[in-house]
Motif scaffolding. Structure first.
Motif, short mmCIF file in Angstrom:
data_model
loop_
_atom_site.label_atom_id
_atom_site.label_comp_id
_atom_site.label_asym_id
_atom_site.label_seq_id
_atom_site.Cartn_x
_atom_site.Cartn_y
_atom_site.Cartn_z
N LEU A 1 0.82 -1.21 0.00
CA LEU A 1 0.00 0.00 0.00
C LEU A 1 0.86 1.26 0.00
O LEU A 1 0.54 2.25 -0.68
CB LEU A 1 -0.94 -0.02 1.21
CG LEU A 1 -2.02 -1.10 1.17
CD1 LEU A 1 -2.76 -1.15 2.50
CD2 LEU A 1 -3.00 -0.85 0.03
N GLU A 2 1.95 1.23 0.74
CA GLU A 2 2.86 2.38 0.76
C GLU A 2 3.43 2.62 -0.63
O GLU A 2 3.51 3.77 -1.10
CB GLU A 2 3.98 2.13 1.77
CG GLU A 2 4.94 3.30 1.90
CD GLU A 2 6.01 3.06 2.93
OE1 GLU A 2 6.84 3.97 3.15
OE2 GLU A 2 6.05 1.97 3.52
N ALA A 3 3.80 1.55 -1.32
CA ALA A 3 4.36 1.68 -2.66
C ALA A 3 3.30 2.16 -3.65
O ALA A 3 3.56 3.04 -4.49
CB ALA A 3 4.93 0.34 -3.12
N ALA A 4 2.08 1.61 -3.54
CA ALA A 4 1.01 1.98 -4.48
C ALA A 4 0.63 3.44 -4.33
O ALA A 4 0.41 4.15 -5.33
CB ALA A 4 -0.21 1.09 -4.24
N MET A 5 0.58 3.92 -3.11
CA MET A 5 0.22 5.31 -2.90
C MET A 5 1.41 6.24 -3.18
O MET A 5 1.23 7.37 -3.65
CB MET A 5 -0.33 5.51 -1.50
CG MET A 5 -1.57 4.66 -1.25
SD MET A 5 -2.67 5.25 0.04
CE MET A 5 -3.22 6.79 -0.57
N GLY A 6 2.60 5.74 -2.92
CA GLY A 6 3.78 6.53 -3.23
C GLY A 6 3.94 6.76 -4.72
O GLY A 6 4.41 7.83 -5.15
N LYS A 7 3.53 5.80 -5.53
CA LYS A 7 3.61 5.93 -6.98
C LYS A 7 2.43 6.71 -7.55
O LYS A 7 2.38 6.98 -8.74
CB LYS A 7 3.65 4.53 -7.62
CG LYS A 7 4.90 3.73 -7.34
CD LYS A 7 4.77 2.31 -7.91
CE LYS A 7 6.00 1.47 -7.64
NZ LYS A 7 7.18 1.95 -8.40
N GLY A 8 1.45 7.01 -6.69
CA GLY A 8 0.27 7.74 -7.15
C GLY A 8 -0.73 6.87 -7.88
O GLY A 8 -1.63 7.38 -8.56
N ILE A 9 -0.59 5.56 -7.77
CA ILE A 9 -1.52 4.64 -8.45
C ILE A 9 -2.85 4.59 -7.70
O ILE A 9 -3.93 4.71 -8.28
CB ILE A 9 -0.92 3.23 -8.55
CG1 ILE A 9 0.40 3.26 -9.31
CG2 ILE A 9 -1.90 2.29 -9.23
CD1 ILE A 9 1.15 1.94 -9.27
N VAL A 10 -2.78 4.38 -6.39
CA VAL A 10 -3.95 4.32 -5.53
C VAL A 10 -4.15 5.67 -4.88
O VAL A 10 -3.20 6.27 -4.35
CB VAL A 10 -3.78 3.22 -4.45
CG1 VAL A 10 -4.90 3.30 -3.42
CG2 VAL A 10 -3.75 1.84 -5.10
N GLN A 11 -5.39 6.16 -4.90
CA GLN A 11 -5.69 7.49 -4.36
C GLN A 11 -6.22 7.47 -2.93
O GLN A 11 -6.00 8.40 -2.16
CB GLN A 11 -6.73 8.18 -5.27
CG GLN A 11 -6.30 8.30 -6.72
CD GLN A 11 -5.00 9.06 -6.88
OE1 GLN A 11 -4.83 10.13 -6.29
NE2 GLN A 11 -4.08 8.51 -7.67
N ASP A 12 -6.92 6.41 -2.56
CA ASP A 12 -7.57 6.36 -1.26
C ASP A 12 -7.90 4.91 -0.95
O ASP A 12 -7.87 4.06 -1.84
CB ASP A 12 -8.85 7.21 -1.29
CG ASP A 12 -9.43 7.46 0.09
OD1 ASP A 12 -8.77 7.10 1.08
OD2 ASP A 12 -10.54 8.02 0.17
N GLY A 13 -8.21 4.63 0.30
CA GLY A 13 -8.56 3.27 0.63
C GLY A 13 -8.85 3.06 2.09
O GLY A 13 -8.68 3.96 2.92
N THR A 14 -9.32 1.84 2.41
CA THR A 14 -9.57 1.46 3.79
C THR A 14 -9.21 -0.01 3.96
O THR A 14 -9.29 -0.79 3.00
CB THR A 14 -11.04 1.70 4.19
OG1 THR A 14 -11.23 1.38 5.56
CG2 THR A 14 -11.99 0.85 3.38
N ILE A 15 -8.82 -0.37 5.17
CA ILE A 15 -8.46 -1.76 5.46
C ILE A 15 -9.37 -2.27 6.56
O ILE A 15 -9.56 -1.60 7.58
CB ILE A 15 -7.00 -1.89 5.91
CG1 ILE A 15 -6.07 -1.37 4.80
CG2 ILE A 15 -6.65 -3.33 6.24
CD1 ILE A 15 -4.61 -1.33 5.21
N ALA A 16 -9.96 -3.44 6.36
CA ALA A 16 -10.85 -4.03 7.37
C ALA A 16 -10.06 -4.38 8.63
O ALA A 16 -8.93 -4.86 8.55
CB ALA A 16 -11.51 -5.28 6.81
N MET A 17 -10.70 -4.15 9.78
CA MET A 17 -10.03 -4.38 11.05
C MET A 17 -10.46 -5.68 11.73
O MET A 17 -9.84 -6.12 12.68
CB MET A 17 -10.31 -3.21 12.01
CG MET A 17 -9.87 -1.86 11.46
SD MET A 17 -8.10 -1.75 11.19
CE MET A 17 -7.51 -1.83 12.88
N ASP A 18 -11.56 -6.28 11.28
CA ASP A 18 -12.03 -7.52 11.90
C ASP A 18 -12.86 -8.31 10.88
O ASP A 18 -13.06 -7.88 9.75
CB ASP A 18 -12.83 -7.25 13.18
CG ASP A 18 -14.00 -6.31 12.95
OD1 ASP A 18 -14.62 -6.39 11.87
OD2 ASP A 18 -14.30 -5.50 13.84
#
Length: 524
Positions: free
Chosen positions: A363-380
């Motif tokens: 996720l860090e790489a995807a957002m660092g490259k500007g590919i992914v703009q936003d998102g959420t990760i399930a916690m349970d």
């Protein structure tokens, strides 16, 4: 899951409570399947649905016999209390889940054993009575319901788990076992079914095998051609073909079980299956991401394949129109901002902290490259189910628009979204919406068009154009739903003439009188 510094993920949101999302998105991810009670509850609407024989007048009834009192007596003696004839009980068996085709069967038979199926088929073959094998009736191409007055043979009562070898992970069961029931049984033993579908709460494993259902995690576990180790099936003559092997390696002669996987009940009726089940993952993570265009979606998939590799279990996508559909029709809530496309990524493995670290790095790489703009990760677990519900309930949401023209095609990944943009221009304001979603991991696009009611002009704009388009890029007109009744004559867009001729010969060899699921899969 521990909190991750937002500086690493810029605007990536991690939800701890899911707040309104948890309230508004159903906890169950199985609403995509309507029960037979739902059919009975809307009998007035279903009564208005045209018979298939009326809507498709070019299809003529074959030279099959019609039911007599003598036939009824035979079946009632063979299956006491398990023969349905009351019209009020038959609607759910005569009408498909999509409410687009409607047969006129006068009888449903509910055997419990393979020997009873054999007796039924032997008798029907001798009498030239056409039959339709039916599982959970969750198919999307009209393959599991009658076209005319064929007898329905339901596997509802063939629901026994025969054996499980916990060491090898091989389960043997009857064809009427519900997929979710099987998965719950295996979960208690730290195993899982290699197949997962939105319809898992209703679909039967025999129907899954007969249609070679693909599902959500084919990317990780492959198709049923690999997972199914053995099949028991009954031919039209009543002969039982016992290929119910539990061996992973058996290199003796032809692999006959493969003929029944994906043949949609036209060569024989599957009565039992043997399936190799993987270990249940101890750690599962789900991320829901927003991207600006399909090129970014492809780049995201390419990146996650490389960085998540062995723990990547699913990579799904849905477009903005899909999200609008479930927001408007099902009142679900988008957990992130609105984007042209959304990607759902699931990882599963045996070491939670290891998997989380890999997902965070991706996720860090995807957002660092500007590919992914936003998102959420399930916690349970509940949040994972809720996010999956956004993807799995699209088919249900589409039903609320009225009539659904549904297409399941396989395309080269670079071409996957081109057909959607092309069709939106082609159809314009003549339709309610054009929606696409599917399995980015295996190139399977679910393309849907809705109108308030069936519209012949709209159908003419879609077909055969979509099939010709798919054929030109060397795609398949059916990625996982099969051909059934609706797509039977489209097989030639994906298979060359000699291959089709060979299939016709096989059908005649296995079912010379053509009583098994007629008018389906194999073109006349």
């Amino acid at each position: 899951m521990k909190r991750v510094c937002t500086r690493q993920f810029r605007n990536l949101t991690r939800l701890r409570s899911f707040g309104e999302v948890r309230e508004k998105i159903s906890r169950s991810i199985n609403h995509v399947c309507l029960s037979r009670r739902s059919f009975h509850g809307s009998a007035c609407r279903l009564g208005e649905l045209e018979l298939t024989s009326v809507r498709y007048p070019h299809v003529q009834r074959g030279k099959y016999a019609t039911l007599t009192e003598k036939d009824v007596d035979f079946f009632q003696k063979l299956l006491p209390q398990r023969v349905l004839q009351d019209p009020s009980e038959l609607d759910g068996y005569n009408i498909d889940w999509m409410r687009t085709v409607r047969g006129n069967s006068q009888m449903v038979l509910r055997p419990k054993t393979t020997s009873e199926v054999a007796e039924i088929l032997k008798y029907c073959n001798e009498r030239h009575l056409a039959v339709v094998p039916q599982g959970g009736n969750t198919g999307l191409v009209g393959g599991s319901v009658p076209v005319f007055d064929e007898i329905v043979i339901s596997t509802q009562l063939m629901n026994q788990i025969i054996s499980l070898d916990e060491v090898s992970g091989i389960v043997v069961c009857q064809s009427g076992c519900i997929l979710e029931t099987l998965d719950n049984y295996l979960a208690e033993r730290e195993l899982m079914m290699p197949l997962d579908l939105g319809a898992k709460g209703s679909c039967h494993i025999g129907g899954n095998v007969s249609t070679n259902a693909g599902g959500l995690r084919l990317l990780r576990y492959g198709s049923l051609h690999g997972s199914v180790l053995g099949v028991e099936a009954v031919l039209a003559s009543g002969e039982i073909v016992d290929c119910l092997s539990s061996l992973r390696k058996d290199n003796t002669g032809y692999d006959l079980k493969q003929l029944f996987i994906g043949s949609e009940g036209t060569l024989g009726m599957v009565t039992s299956v043997s399936i190799l089940c993987p270990r249940r993952p101890k750690a599962v993570n789900v991320a829901f991401l927003g991207v600006e265009n399909f090129e970014a979606a492809l780049q995201t998939f390419q990146l996650c394949k490389g960085m998540l590799a062995e723990i990547l279990s699913a990579c799904e996508f849905m477009d903005q129109e899909s999200m609008q559909c479930i927001q408007e029709n099902l009142k679900l809530t988008n957990p992130i901002k609105s984007y042209p496309l959304y990607i759902l990524i699931e990882t599963s493995g045996s070491h939670g902290s290891h998997d989380e670290e890999k997902l965070n790095a991706f996720l860090e790489a995807a957002m660092g490259k500007g590919i992914v703009q936003d998102g959420t990760i399930a916690m349970d677990v509940t949040q994972r189910q809720n996010i999956w519900g956004l993807r799995e309930r699209i088919a249900e949401g589409l039903l609320h628009d009225g009539y659904n023209y549904k297409y399941d095609i396989s395309l080269p990944l670079p071409k996957l979204y081109e057909i959607v943009e092309d069709m939106r221009q082609r159809l314009g304001s003549k339709v309610t919406r054009v929606v696409s979603y599917g399995h980015l991991g295996d190139g399977n696009l679910h393309f849907n068009v809705t109108t308030p009611e069936y519209n012949k002009e709209v159908l003419g704009l879609i077909e055969p154009y979509i099939y010709e388009w798919t054929s030109q890029v060397r795609g398949s007109v059916s990625a996982e739903h099969g051909l059934g009744f609706k797509k039977r004559d489209c097989i030639r867009y994906s298979k060359e003439p000699n291959a089709v001729k060979m299939m016709v010969k096989m059908k005649k060899l296995f079912d010379p009188n053509g009583i098994l699921n007629p008018y389906k899969t194999i073109p006349l």
